[in-house]
Design a protein around this motif. Structure first.
Motif, PDB file in Angstrom:
ATOM      1  N   GLN A   1       0.824  -1.212   0.000  1.00  0.00           N
ATOM      2  CA  GLN A   1       0.000   0.000   0.000  1.00  0.00           C
ATOM      3  C   GLN A   1       0.859   1.263   0.000  1.00  0.00           C
ATOM      4  O   GLN A   1       0.508   2.256  -0.621  1.00  0.00           O
ATOM      5  CB  GLN A   1      -0.964  -0.017   1.183  1.00  0.00           C
ATOM      6  CG  GLN A   1      -2.105  -1.007   0.968  1.00  0.00           C
ATOM      7  CD  GLN A   1      -3.016  -1.132   2.175  1.00  0.00           C
ATOM      8  OE1 GLN A   1      -2.743  -0.588   3.240  1.00  0.00           O
ATOM      9  NE2 GLN A   1      -4.105  -1.877   2.013  1.00  0.00           N
ATOM     10  N   SER A   2       1.984   1.217   0.692  1.00  0.00           N
ATOM     11  CA  SER A   2       2.881   2.376   0.706  1.00  0.00           C
ATOM     12  C   SER A   2       3.281   2.777  -0.705  1.00  0.00           C
ATOM     13  O   SER A   2       3.302   3.951  -1.044  1.00  0.00           O
ATOM     14  CB  SER A   2       4.167   2.054   1.478  1.00  0.00           C
ATOM     15  OG  SER A   2       3.960   2.172   2.839  1.00  0.00           O
ATOM     16  N   ARG A   3       3.628   1.791  -1.510  1.00  0.00           N
ATOM     17  CA  ARG A   3       4.102   2.125  -2.868  1.00  0.00           C
ATOM     18  C   ARG A   3       2.931   2.169  -3.867  1.00  0.00           C
ATOM     19  O   ARG A   3       3.124   2.245  -5.064  1.00  0.00           O
ATOM     20  CB  ARG A   3       5.247   1.219  -3.299  1.00  0.00           C
ATOM     21  CG  ARG A   3       4.999  -0.285  -3.363  1.00  0.00           C
ATOM     22  CD  ARG A   3       4.030  -0.657  -4.436  1.00  0.00           C
ATOM     23  NE  ARG A   3       4.108  -2.039  -4.828  1.00  0.00           N
ATOM     24  CZ  ARG A   3       3.034  -2.794  -4.997  1.00  0.00           C
ATOM     25  NH1 ARG A   3       1.819  -2.335  -4.755  1.00  0.00           N
ATOM     26  NH2 ARG A   3       3.158  -4.035  -5.418  1.00  0.00           N
ATOM     27  N   LEU A   4       1.728   2.117  -3.337  1.00  0.00           N
ATOM     28  CA  LEU A   4       0.481   2.350  -4.058  1.00  0.00           C
ATOM     29  C   LEU A   4       0.044   1.213  -4.968  1.00  0.00           C
ATOM     30  O   LEU A   4      -0.919   0.556  -4.683  1.00  0.00           O
ATOM     31  CB  LEU A   4       0.524   3.685  -4.799  1.00  0.00           C
ATOM     32  CG  LEU A   4       0.803   4.856  -3.831  1.00  0.00           C
ATOM     33  CD1 LEU A   4       1.320   6.073  -4.546  1.00  0.00           C
ATOM     34  CD2 LEU A   4      -0.421   5.186  -3.004  1.00  0.00           C
ATOM     35  N   CYS A   5       0.748   0.954  -6.080  1.00  0.00           N
ATOM     36  CA  CYS A   5       0.323  -0.170  -6.923  1.00  0.00           C
ATOM     37  C   CYS A   5       1.406  -0.533  -7.929  1.00  0.00           C
ATOM     38  O   CYS A   5       2.311   0.252  -8.169  1.00  0.00           O
ATOM     39  CB  CYS A   5      -0.985   0.158  -7.653  1.00  0.00           C
ATOM     40  SG  CYS A   5      -0.837   1.386  -8.969  1.00  0.00           S
TER      41      CYS A   5
ATOM     42  N   SER B   1       7.424   6.979  -5.341  1.00  0.00           N
ATOM     43  CA  SER B   1       7.635   6.095  -4.186  1.00  0.00           C
ATOM     44  C   SER B   1       9.037   5.518  -4.164  1.00  0.00           C
ATOM     45  O   SER B   1       9.748   5.594  -3.162  1.00  0.00           O
ATOM     46  CB  SER B   1       6.635   4.928  -4.223  1.00  0.00           C
ATOM     47  OG  SER B   1       5.310   5.390  -4.293  1.00  0.00           O
TER      48      SER B   1
ATOM     49  N   ASN C   1       2.844   8.291   3.124  1.00  0.00           N
ATOM     50  CA  ASN C   1       3.648   7.119   2.787  1.00  0.00           C
ATOM     51  C   ASN C   1       5.136   7.273   3.069  1.00  0.00           C
ATOM     52  O   ASN C   1       5.864   6.278   3.070  1.00  0.00           O
ATOM     53  CB  ASN C   1       3.415   6.717   1.330  1.00  0.00           C
ATOM     54  CG  ASN C   1       2.042   6.099   1.140  1.00  0.00           C
ATOM     55  OD1 ASN C   1       1.569   5.357   1.990  1.00  0.00           O
ATOM     56  ND2 ASN C   1       1.393   6.419   0.042  1.00  0.00           N
TER      57      ASN C   1
ATOM     58  N   PHE D   1       7.745   4.052   3.902  1.00  0.00           N
ATOM     59  CA  PHE D   1       9.049   3.851   3.256  1.00  0.00           C
ATOM     60  C   PHE D   1      10.162   3.841   4.299  1.00  0.00           C
ATOM     61  O   PHE D   1      11.065   3.013   4.267  1.00  0.00           O
ATOM     62  CB  PHE D   1       9.320   4.963   2.230  1.00  0.00           C
ATOM     63  CG  PHE D   1       8.263   5.089   1.173  1.00  0.00           C
ATOM     64  CD1 PHE D   1       7.666   3.963   0.639  1.00  0.00           C
ATOM     65  CD2 PHE D   1       7.867   6.335   0.691  1.00  0.00           C
ATOM     66  CE1 PHE D   1       6.680   4.062  -0.347  1.00  0.00           C
ATOM     67  CE2 PHE D   1       6.892   6.453  -0.288  1.00  0.00           C
ATOM     68  CZ  PHE D   1       6.292   5.317  -0.801  1.00  0.00           C
TER      69      PHE D   1
ATOM     70  N   ARG E   1       3.058   4.519 -12.773  1.00  0.00           N
ATOM     71  CA  ARG E   1       4.223   4.285 -11.912  1.00  0.00           C
ATOM     72  C   ARG E   1       5.511   4.714 -12.603  1.00  0.00           C
ATOM     73  O   ARG E   1       6.435   3.913 -12.824  1.00  0.00           O
ATOM     74  CB  ARG E   1       4.320   2.811 -11.448  1.00  0.00           C
ATOM     75  CG  ARG E   1       3.067   2.227 -10.838  1.00  0.00           C
ATOM     76  CD  ARG E   1       2.346   3.111  -9.861  1.00  0.00           C
ATOM     77  NE  ARG E   1       3.085   3.382  -8.642  1.00  0.00           N
ATOM     78  CZ  ARG E   1       3.164   4.597  -8.103  1.00  0.00           C
ATOM     79  NH1 ARG E   1       2.564   5.645  -8.648  1.00  0.00           N
ATOM     80  NH2 ARG E   1       3.819   4.777  -6.995  1.00  0.00           N
TER      81      ARG E   1
END
Lengths: 395, 395
Positions: free
Chosen positions: A262-266, B98, B124, B128, B242
């Motif tokens: 979830q931190s790095r989203l997807c 991220s 976030n 990390f 991303r």
């Protein structure tokens, strides 16, 4: 301002270190046959781009942090076909197998904790572990045994109070070994005995030859301790897509890893879409790819067998073979082939095995060949390698 | 088998925790207006998919670990247009902003080392930092000042022998603050005085309003200590692509980070291709997007101003505004809006600011609004929020 010790400790890849010499050789007009990286030359199925074109969304929005449900369903179907009972809710789609390994290590080990690794091993395990301060403790597989799983005594020797898990790839990169049921059972029993997690990297699942069947670590039903790492990179010749999988039936572990996800989203959405297209294809593509690699494997094997003093077994899986050669320094040898050797103005680049060991000074007599060229070129390349060994020792 | 302490320490996102309540509300037939996540509703430019379709390669191979050269050239051109003098060789394309943040933190801090962060901050950062065992030490910005950069005394108080750097986003997520030259200079001077790295997250660069000009930390020419984190997610409404950027003119730092980049091989190729298409567009797209967000900002501002007791300044950037409300527990309030409140069967979901603080117990009176809906809906949503505050306090 200082850099962190962890990043200073990371070694530049020994393969990449040699790239400038390959570039020099090419500039000087030599042809360099590259057997040094696991980048398949085969075409990526059109289904990848077709699916993206057909299903492109209006907004490239974040997907679910575990990946698109439709993709996880497709992966689940794929696993079930291989008798690996993962449901979509047990799968996290990752930025390549790379991220899955980082997630696995970070979830089971704190800084200073240890994870046992069968060496030689996929070189990047080292970088991932160093980035998050996990110590890899090697247990050595030998070229004389075809890099079989080391004895349980060796595993016991590697154990400490800080050991949290075991990591290995099967089929093995870099050795081409495929572990038997007996070998895997020994790993699983050891993990059970000492209550360790198992990180099973199965990205070459499809590539086992001579009737050898790939056995997933999931077959032992040690579901709480088993983590499967996977990737579409090699299977579909889609290394640049960056779609991998972290999968486990351990629900609590899954939830812990989801916090990092979830931190790095997807994971990347377009590649996720393309992968649905790949997974929906019938098996004819994989069969064709398999046959092509098998042909190459036999070609390499035949030529390698002609090298006097070479120690190796016929590789059973992946698209690599590691071999011990009568040389004193594999990095020097690979460099020398690029700078000082050629036949018909053609030379070869392979990977010195030094970077695939955690034990300092190891791999100096071993190299890895990735059979990622078509058979005729491969035969020629392996012949050049054989001649280079002779010339190197007579130089 | 235990999980690592680092993963246990990670908190599930407070926004995600509330998602089930939103789902319940929808099931019960309510309309939920989502102002809780920074997921733009705007269409992603077709240039993204067009470029992929036109340039799709035969093999989706690994790209350079720093990203396709053509893409880095396009980014370099973009930065130069913004008077940020990055060359392609100073840019590493990452898996979203991220990954750029993880790279930056890991390269400058070892486990136990500290990085100062202006709080409230992008939630976030915390995940990390926890994943790689870096401690974030908060310096507090206040709603009363429009979340301006705290005083240098506050920064001095946060300093220890373990401090390695400072991280912040400007324009700020979650506050919508844009730092002035004077404010930035104070940060830079502090970093110089104590020899710290600066991690400047500039993903909302284009979104500054009321004539406020965005100033990059690069303007201070403290090149050796400055790291810029960037992303195409918000700028092009392409969150799911991303594609991010880690950039620095510090060559040695660049080389250190490249070791991590090489471990994970490369960023996603299809998204890289699409991003070239986006960066090649003329400025009319950005202008249109900018105007749309500005309209929304004014709509939110107008309605928010009607809430008695609300503390905030007119937001100057990004597409967020944080506001202190006369409520006692923002998480409870957001939950209550979903479960117990509606006007015309419609309610609102915003983000409680608790998750954007490192200081335990902070943010209980604050919420963040992401203005990611069109103006009319936004006005309605903010009106509902205003009514909810009254009803909540009279319940």
């Amino acid at each position: 301002m200082n850099f962190s010790q962890r990043v200073l400790n990371m070694q530049a890849s020994p393969i990449r270190k040699l790239v400038p010499y390959a570039e020099e050789a090419k500039k000087a007009g030599k042809t360099v046959l590259h057997l040094n990286i696991g980048q398949p030359d085969l075409e990526t199925p059109k289904a990848f781009f077709d699916y993206i074109e057909n299903y492109k969304p209006e907004v490239i929005a974040y997907t679910h942090s575990a990946g698109l449900m439709e993709l996880r369903e497709a992966f689940s179907k794929y696993y079930n076909k291989h008798d690996i009972p993962f449901t979509p809710e047990e799968i996290i789609v990752t930025n390549g197998g790379s991220e899955a390994i980082v997630f696995a290590l970070a979830a089971i080990a704190d800084p200073g904790d240890e994870v046992i690794v069968i060496e030689p091993f996929y070189a990047n395990y080292r970088g991932f572990a160093e980035m998050i301060n996990v110590k890899l403790v090697p247990v050595r597989a030998l070229p004389e045994t075809g890099y079989a799983v080391p004895s349980t005594e060796e595993f016991e020797k590697a154990l400490s109070s800080k050991t949290r898990g075991i990591i290995f790839s099967n089929p093995s990169n870099p050795t081409g070994a495929v572990y038997s049921e007996e070998e895997l059972k020994r790993i699983v029993d050891f993990a059970k005995k000492h209550d360790l997690f198992i990180i099973s990297d199965e990205v070459y699942r499809e590539f086992t030859f001579d009737g050898t069947k790939h056995i997933s670590t999931m077959a032992f039903e040690e579901y709480d301790r088993t983590i499967v790492v996977d990737s579409i990179s090699k299977r579909y010749s889609a290394c640049g897509a960056r779609v991998g999988v972290f999968a486990t039936k351990n629900k609590e572990l899954y939830n812990q890893v989801m916090k990092m996800a979830q931190s790095r989203l997807c994971p990347p959405m377009t590649a996720q879409l393309g992968t649905i297209g790949l997974l929906e294809m019938d098996d004819s593509y994989i069969k064709e790819v398999y046959e092509e690699y098998d042909k190459r494997r036999l070609a390499v094997y035949e030529e390698l067998s002609k090298i006097e003093g070479a120690v190796f077994k016929k590789p059973k899986g992946a698209f690599y073979v590691s071999v011990k050669l009568p040389i004193d320094d594999s990095e020097e040898f690979v460099k020398w082939m690029l700078t000082d050797f050629a036949i018909d103005n053609t030379t070869v680049m392979v990977a010195p095995l030094t970077g695939f060991y955690a034990t300092e000074g190891s791999g100096k007599q071993e190299i890895r060949i990735a059979y990622v060229l078509e058979s005729e070129k491969l035969k020629k390349a392996t012949y050049i390698l054989a001649e280079a060994v002779k010339a190197y020792n007579n130089r």
